[in-house]
Design a protein around this motif. Structure first.
Motif, PDB file in Angstrom:
ATOM      1  N   PRO A 182      -5.423 -16.650  14.788  1.00 26.42           N
ATOM      2  CA  PRO A 182      -5.576 -17.685  13.756  1.00 26.42           C
ATOM      3  C   PRO A 182      -4.229 -17.951  13.081  1.00 26.42           C
ATOM      4  CG  PRO A 182      -7.263 -15.983  13.531  1.00 26.42           C
ATOM      5  CD  PRO A 182      -6.280 -15.475  14.521  1.00 26.42           C
ATOM      6  N   LYS A 183      -3.992 -19.196  12.696  1.00 26.36           N
ATOM      7  CA  LYS A 183      -2.730 -19.529  12.025  1.00 26.36           C
ATOM      8  C   LYS A 183      -2.624 -18.820  10.683  1.00 26.36           C
ATOM      9  CE  LYS A 183      -2.295 -24.095  14.164  1.00 26.36           C
ATOM     10  NZ  LYS A 183      -2.268 -25.565  13.925  1.00 26.36           N
ATOM     11  N   ASN A 184      -3.757 -18.676  10.016  1.00 27.19           N
ATOM     12  CA  ASN A 184      -3.746 -18.068   8.678  1.00 27.19           C
ATOM     13  C   ASN A 184      -3.993 -16.573   8.787  1.00 27.19           C
ATOM     14  OD1 ASN A 184      -3.354 -20.612   7.771  1.00 27.19           O
ATOM     15  ND2 ASN A 184      -5.375 -20.890   6.898  1.00 27.19           N
ATOM     16  N   SER A 185      -2.987 -15.876   9.275  1.00 31.19           N
ATOM     17  CA  SER A 185      -3.081 -14.423   9.407  1.00 31.19           C
ATOM     18  C   SER A 185      -1.691 -13.818   9.271  1.00 31.19           C
ATOM     19  CB  SER A 185      -3.677 -14.044  10.760  1.00 31.19           C
ATOM     20  OG  SER A 185      -3.615 -12.644  10.962  1.00 31.19           O
ATOM     21  N   HIS A 186      -1.638 -12.591   8.749  1.00 30.08           N
ATOM     22  CA  HIS A 186      -0.342 -11.911   8.678  1.00 30.08           C
ATOM     23  C   HIS A 186       0.058 -11.372  10.045  1.00 30.08           C
ATOM     24  CE1 HIS A 186      -2.863  -8.348   8.786  1.00 30.08           C
ATOM     25  NE2 HIS A 186      -1.798  -7.586   8.875  1.00 30.08           N
ATOM     26  N   LEU A 187      -0.886 -11.333  10.995  1.00 29.95           N
ATOM     27  CA  LEU A 187      -0.568 -10.936  12.365  1.00 29.95           C
ATOM     28  C   LEU A 187       0.111 -12.098  13.070  1.00 29.95           C
ATOM     29  CD1 LEU A 187      -3.873  -9.123  13.473  1.00 29.95           C
ATOM     30  CD2 LEU A 187      -1.790  -8.090  12.557  1.00 29.95           C
ATOM     31  N   LYS A 188       1.336 -11.893  13.504  1.00 32.17           N
ATOM     32  CA  LYS A 188       2.085 -12.926  14.207  1.00 32.17           C
ATOM     33  C   LYS A 188       2.690 -12.299  15.465  1.00 32.17           C
ATOM     34  CE  LYS A 188       1.743 -15.756  10.568  1.00 32.17           C
ATOM     35  NZ  LYS A 188       0.852 -16.928  10.562  1.00 32.17           N
ATOM     36  N   PHE A 189       2.128 -12.561  16.625  1.00 34.51           N
ATOM     37  CA  PHE A 189       2.724 -12.028  17.848  1.00 34.51           C
ATOM     38  C   PHE A 189       2.332 -12.888  19.039  1.00 34.51           C
ATOM     39  CE2 PHE A 189      -1.165  -9.458  17.070  1.00 34.51           C
ATOM     40  CZ  PHE A 189      -1.894  -9.759  18.224  1.00 34.51           C
ATOM     41  N   ASP A 190       3.145 -12.756  20.102  1.00 28.05           N
ATOM     42  CA  ASP A 190       2.906 -13.480  21.354  1.00 28.05           C
ATOM     43  C   ASP A 190       2.319 -12.576  22.430  1.00 28.05           C
ATOM     44  OD1 ASP A 190       4.184 -15.965  20.464  1.00 28.05           O
ATOM     45  OD2 ASP A 190       6.036 -14.804  20.519  1.00 28.05           O
ATOM     46  N   PHE A 191       2.538 -11.273  22.285  1.00 27.65           N
ATOM     47  CA  PHE A 191       2.060 -10.340  23.318  1.00 27.65           C
ATOM     48  C   PHE A 191       1.794  -8.974  22.700  1.00 27.65           C
ATOM     49  CE2 PHE A 191       6.684  -9.919  23.238  1.00 27.65           C
ATOM     50  CZ  PHE A 191       6.850  -8.548  23.143  1.00 27.65           C
ATOM     51  N   LEU A 192       1.021  -8.174  23.422  1.00 22.59           N
ATOM     52  CA  LEU A 192       0.777  -6.778  23.063  1.00 22.59           C
ATOM     53  C   LEU A 192       1.075  -5.912  24.279  1.00 22.59           C
ATOM     54  CD1 LEU A 192      -2.618  -7.050  21.103  1.00 22.59           C
ATOM     55  CD2 LEU A 192      -0.319  -6.830  20.135  1.00 22.59           C
ATOM     56  N   VAL A 193       1.922  -4.903  24.094  1.00 18.13           N
ATOM     57  CA  VAL A 193       2.232  -3.939  25.142  1.00 18.13           C
ATOM     58  C   VAL A 193       1.387  -2.693  24.903  1.00 18.13           C
ATOM     59  CG1 VAL A 193       4.052  -2.518  26.180  1.00 18.13           C
ATOM     60  CG2 VAL A 193       4.576  -4.826  25.372  1.00 18.13           C
ATOM     61  N   SER A 194       0.943  -2.055  25.969  1.00 19.63           N
ATOM     62  CA  SER A 194       0.065  -0.884  25.838  1.00 19.63           C
ATOM     63  C   SER A 194       0.750   0.231  25.047  1.00 19.63           C
ATOM     64  CB  SER A 194      -0.335  -0.369  27.216  1.00 19.63           C
ATOM     65  OG  SER A 194       0.806   0.068  27.928  1.00 19.63           O
ATOM     66  N   MET A 195      -0.005   0.901  24.196  1.00 14.64           N
ATOM     67  CA  MET A 195       0.542   1.985  23.381  1.00 14.64           C
ATOM     68  C   MET A 195       1.085   3.144  24.225  1.00 14.64           C
ATOM     69  SD  MET A 195       1.312   2.718  20.281  1.00 14.64           S
ATOM     70  CE  MET A 195       0.318   1.666  19.228  1.00 14.64           C
ATOM     71  N   PRO A 196       0.490   3.478  25.378  1.00 17.53           N
ATOM     72  CA  PRO A 196       1.090   4.527  26.221  1.00 17.53           C
ATOM     73  C   PRO A 196       2.534   4.227  26.615  1.00 17.53           C
ATOM     74  CG  PRO A 196      -1.167   4.121  26.912  1.00 17.53           C
ATOM     75  CD  PRO A 196      -0.835   3.081  25.885  1.00 17.53           C
ATOM     76  N   THR A 197       2.901   2.954  26.702  1.00 17.66           N
ATOM     77  CA  THR A 197       4.288   2.577  26.993  1.00 17.66           C
ATOM     78  C   THR A 197       5.210   3.065  25.872  1.00 17.66           C
ATOM     79  OG1 THR A 197       3.441   0.551  28.017  1.00 17.66           O
ATOM     80  CG2 THR A 197       5.804   0.649  27.600  1.00 17.66           C
ATOM     81  N   PHE A 198       4.755   2.904  24.649  1.00 20.65           N
ATOM     82  CA  PHE A 198       5.527   3.345  23.490  1.00 20.65           C
ATOM     83  C   PHE A 198       5.644   4.866  23.476  1.00 20.65           C
ATOM     84  CE2 PHE A 198       5.608   4.480  18.879  1.00 20.65           C
ATOM     85  CZ  PHE A 198       6.812   3.879  18.543  1.00 20.65           C
ATOM     86  N   TYR A 199       4.550   5.531  23.767  1.00 20.14           N
ATOM     87  CA  TYR A 199       4.519   6.996  23.706  1.00 20.14           C
ATOM     88  C   TYR A 199       5.453   7.633  24.731  1.00 20.14           C
ATOM     89  CZ  TYR A 199       0.987   8.115  20.213  1.00 20.14           C
ATOM     90  OH  TYR A 199       0.322   8.316  19.029  1.00 20.14           O
ATOM     91  N   LYS A 200       5.547   7.044  25.904  1.00 20.82           N
ATOM     92  CA  LYS A 200       6.365   7.677  26.943  1.00 20.82           C
ATOM     93  C   LYS A 200       7.866   7.532  26.681  1.00 20.82           C
ATOM     94  CE  LYS A 200       6.995   4.076  30.467  1.00 20.82           C
ATOM     95  NZ  LYS A 200       6.778   3.727  31.869  1.00 20.82           N
ATOM     96  N   GLN A 201       8.232   6.667  25.709  1.00 19.48           N
ATOM     97  CA  GLN A 201       9.639   6.455  25.398  1.00 19.48           C
ATOM     98  C   GLN A 201      10.182   7.453  24.384  1.00 19.48           C
ATOM     99  OE1 GLN A 201       9.802   2.429  23.944  1.00 19.48           O
ATOM    100  NE2 GLN A 201       9.232   1.501  25.913  1.00 19.48           N
TER     101      GLN A 201
END
Length: 791
Positions: A178-197
């Motif tokens: 929704p336009k009226n949201s504090h969430l502003k993103f184009d994509f979501l990467v899986s959290m396991p990707t973050f964890y392995k870094q």
């Protein structure tokens, strides 16, 4: 019967075309302002309300932090079975994303758990829900991003390249946010990707604030039960901390309604810049004031016109008309005028909307006015205007006795002149309030833009480093910079981890050997050796970073850090607690500079020498050579890393964005101040015309007896000058209080000076006198013989 009311109403309105045109214009302007402001406020209050079950979604935050630790979500979910779903976001940045080396562009995204889709009720358009955000190096796109890169092609299974260094497989496409949201993103990467870094010890650190954690409850009662358990959970979560009891007493963890984030949250490390409920209050107040000014204007002019119909009222009463019939007659006329004003306001709204959108960066549209809720709003505004403006004149004129009305040739003695004058005072008090407030806000914005920041922001451009461009900078920094410095218009080149104005990392860095002592957290920026020189930030003690020394474990601190870390002899002090449990020696003290907005005071800052941690090139250019220098910089990036996207921002423009909300507010108030004066002067013009009309013979006699034009103008001006003076006296304390409250939002404030009030009063007085003088000079120049012939 009603047909007769309409016939008489239209005849009366057409008979007084000039007065009614003034009425329509003023009222339409006021209603247009009210419409735009109402829709603006409506949009601001609608944030997050498009998510299913939005009233049961909460963000879990830690003290003044919007973020929380990685382990919080898992632990709180086990401790509180009342939580229906819980998910986390971690910022993934704004990488350059490309598909098969084509369509490269910046996109913003987050690492996320699969549960965030359930928490926010995000609809999956393509892909399988059981495979989303659970496997490393997989990504879910918004519908908008999928269309940008793949068009009508099914993107599931395709591979996207990030920063020419990492590849992610597309496993799903979700609906756009929704336009009226504090969430502003184009994509979501899986959290396991973050964890392995990252190393496991960092991911289990309860003090590492990196996750935005959101919980959803089935009902408000479930949330209440969970809230009651929060003190016990805080004790459990921080069981190993020495200050566990303090954390419990302070309520270190809290559930924040997601609907409060946009207008009521200003925590550390928010997802983006939020607005403020204070600005909504200001806009609502301005909206009401301008609309009420228009209604007061209408009431004054409508009453003035009805006074002229006293004989008509008397005759109708003698012929049998009762008070209710007369009230209905005048209310019918007021309704026709109010309805006509609303129609005209809708037309004005269409023309004003693009201008308003450009000022506020909103996206209000023409068709949004005709939703069921907004049609009801429009009807409510019209009824308010009609009853507020028309009821009093109708009741007053219908209540005059027949004998008095038939005898009256002028305004009857029973007419409450005090009320009419009070309404004029109110109009000008509000106008003065808006004008004075606008001047003070403009002065504050001038201070923000022109205050000495402690560095040179002019002709400084930031260039994004990524992929081969970043690799070249790390591997061969001198060769890399030499390519840019070949152009004489490029004065200096440096690298940095953050823009000035960004939310810098907050870290618990302390002097070595002070274990057990408490120190405030400090901000940290990573740069190379040329950063301070590029921005002309002076080093007032010790030295700057230099290639003549091995500065791989060195830092420069600002003056505020010297105070907060209680360093008597800072040069040579070893600091501990940097990322990776590193230590570093203080080699210099930089003069304090404003590395964030002027909403805040200068905080302690550590500048660490870590060129490999930087993400932006900082270039100082020769003044007057911007266009050709940018062309050269673009060419240089292609020489170093062919195919790289040239992404840049000017530092001064970036800093101006920090005050975007205040800029919009200032512009809106300027426009509304002008409109308030116009509406008030339309009413003043009509009242002056009526006053002169009722004193035509007096003017003729005065002229015959030798009165000059100046004397006659002064005669009609003095009463209105008194009313403006009273309005000025009323406006001063109200403006003073309001502006003092608003200035509390800034660490650096203007001085409230008396001449601003004097200037505002003089401005309003001059405009009012010009309005009155137009009518009075016209009357004074008229032939006195003609006026003496008329009764």
């Amino acid at each position: 019967m009603f047909r007769n009311y309409l016939t008489i109403a239209f005849r009366s309105i057409l008979h007084q075309k000039a007065y009614n045109l003034l009425n329509l214009a003023g009222l339409a302007i006021g209603i247009t302002c009210g419409l735009i402001m109402a829709l603006h406020v409506q949009e601001e209050l609608s944030y997050e309300k498009d998510f299913p079950g939005y009233d049961n979604i909460y963000r879990v935050h830690v003290k003044e932090w919007a973020k929380s630790s990685p382990v919080l979500a898992e632990e709180i979910e086990k401790f509180m079975p009342e939580i229906e779903a819980i998910g986390r976001f971690a910022y993934a940045g704004t990488p350059i994303v490309g598909y098969q080396k084509n369509n490269a562009a910046e996109s913003t995204g987050y690492y996320a758990d699969a549960e965030v889709l359930k928490v926010f009720g995000l609809k999956l358009l393509q892909g399988k829900s059981d495979q989303l955000l659970t496997v490393p190096n997989t990504i879910v796109l918004t519908q908008r991003m999928a269309q940008r890169y793949f068009g009508k092609k099914d993107p599931v299974g395709e591979v996207l390249n990030f920063d020419n260094s990492t590849e992610y497989t597309v496993v799903g496409v979700m609906e756009d946010l929704p336009k009226n949201s504090h969430l502003k993103f184009d994509f979501l990467v899986s959290m396991p990707t973050f964890y392995k870094q990252l190393p496991p010890d960092l991911l289990t650190n309860r003090g590492w604030m990196v996750m935005y954690t959101y919980a959803k409850f089935a009902s408000a009662s479930q949330k209440t039960k969970a809230q009651e358990k929060m003190p016990a959970f805080i004790g459990h979560h921080y069981a190993d901390w020495d200050n566990k009891e303090q954390m419990i007493a302070e309520g270190a963890l809290a559930f924040q309604p997601v609907t409060d984030i946009h207008l009521k949250s200003n925590l550390e490390q928010e997802m983006g810049a939020n607005s403020s409920i204070a600005y909504i209050y200001i806009l609502v107040a301005v909206q009401i004031l301008v609309l009420v000014i228009a209604c007061v204007n209408f009431m004054n002019l409508f009453t003035t016109q009805t006074i002229k119909r006293l004989k008509e009222v008397g005759m109708r009463k003698i012929l049998g008309a009762n008070k209710s019939q007369l009230v209905l007659q005048f209310l019918t006329e007021a309704f026709i005028l109010a309805l006509s004003s609303v129609v005209l306001a809708i037309v004005l709204y269409q023309f004003a909307l693009p201008v308003y959108n450009s000022i506020t960066s909103k996206n209000l549209t023409w068709d949004v006015l005709f939703t069921a809720d907004n049609i009801l709003l429009l009807i409510s505004i019209m009824l308010f205007v009609w009853l507020f403006s028309g009821l009093y004149p109708a009741l007053f004129i219908s209540g005059i006795e027949p004998v008095s009305s038939l005898k009256a040739t002028k305004t009857p003695r029973s007419f409450p002149v005090v009320i009419r004058k009070s309404l004029v005072v109110f109009q000008f008090a509000v106008s003065l309030f808006l004008i004075t407030g606008t001047i003070f806000i403009s002065q504050q914005m001038h201070l923000l833009r022109n205050k000495e920041m402690g560095f040179d922001k002019n002709q400084v451009v930031y260039i994004k480093l990524y992929g081969d461009l970043y690799k070249s900078m790390v591997e061969k920094p001198q060769t890399f910079k030499s390519e840019f410095l070949r152009n004489p218009n490029v004065l200096t080149v440096a690298t940095t981890s953050n823009y000035i104005g960004d939310d810098l990392s907050v870290e618990g860095i302390t002097p070595q050997g002070t274990n057990g002592q408490e120190f405030p957290s400090v901000r940290v920026m990573r740069t190379d050796g040329n950063y301070l020189k590029t921005l002309s930030i002076p080093v007032i003690a010790g030295r700057d970073f230099s290639t003549d020394f091995n500065d791989s474990a060195s830092v420069i601190i600002n003056e505020q850090a010297v105070k907060d870390l209680r360093l008597e002899n800072p040069i040579g002090t070893v600091l501990q607690g940097l990322v990776g449990n590193r230590t570093a020696k203080v080699i210099g003290v930089a003069k304090d500079f404003h590395f964030t907005s002027l909403h805040n005071t200068i905080e302690p800052l550590i500048i660490e020498y870590r060129p490999e941690f930087t993400g932006s090139l900082v270039v100082k250019m020769q003044a007057g050579k911007t266009k050709e220098t940018l062309a050269y910089l673009r060419k240089a990036t292609q020489t170093i890393a062919p195919g790289s996207l040239f992404v840049y921002n000017f530092l001064d423009e970036k800093l101006n964005e920090l005050y975007k909300t205040e800029d919009s507010l200032s512009t809106i108030l300027q426009i509304f101040s002008v409109l308030a004066i116009i509406i008030a002067c339309l009413g003043l013009f009509g009242l002056a015309a009526h006053s002169i009309e009722t004193r035509t013979k007096e003017i003729g006699i005065r002229k015959v007896l030798g009165a000059t034009v100046t004397c006659i103008v002064a005669l009609f001006s003095k009463d209105f000058i008194k009313l403006i003076g009273i309005g000025f006296i009323i406006a001063i304390p109200l403006t003073l209080y309001a502006i003092q409250q608003w200035l509390q939002n800034f660490a650096y404030q203007i001085d409230i000076q008396w001449w601003v009030f004097a200037l505002s009063g003089l401005l309003v007085l001059v405009i009012a006198l010009l309005t009155i003088s137009f009518q009075s000079i016209k009357a004074a120049l008229a032939n006195p013989i003609k006026s003496l012939r008329n009764e």
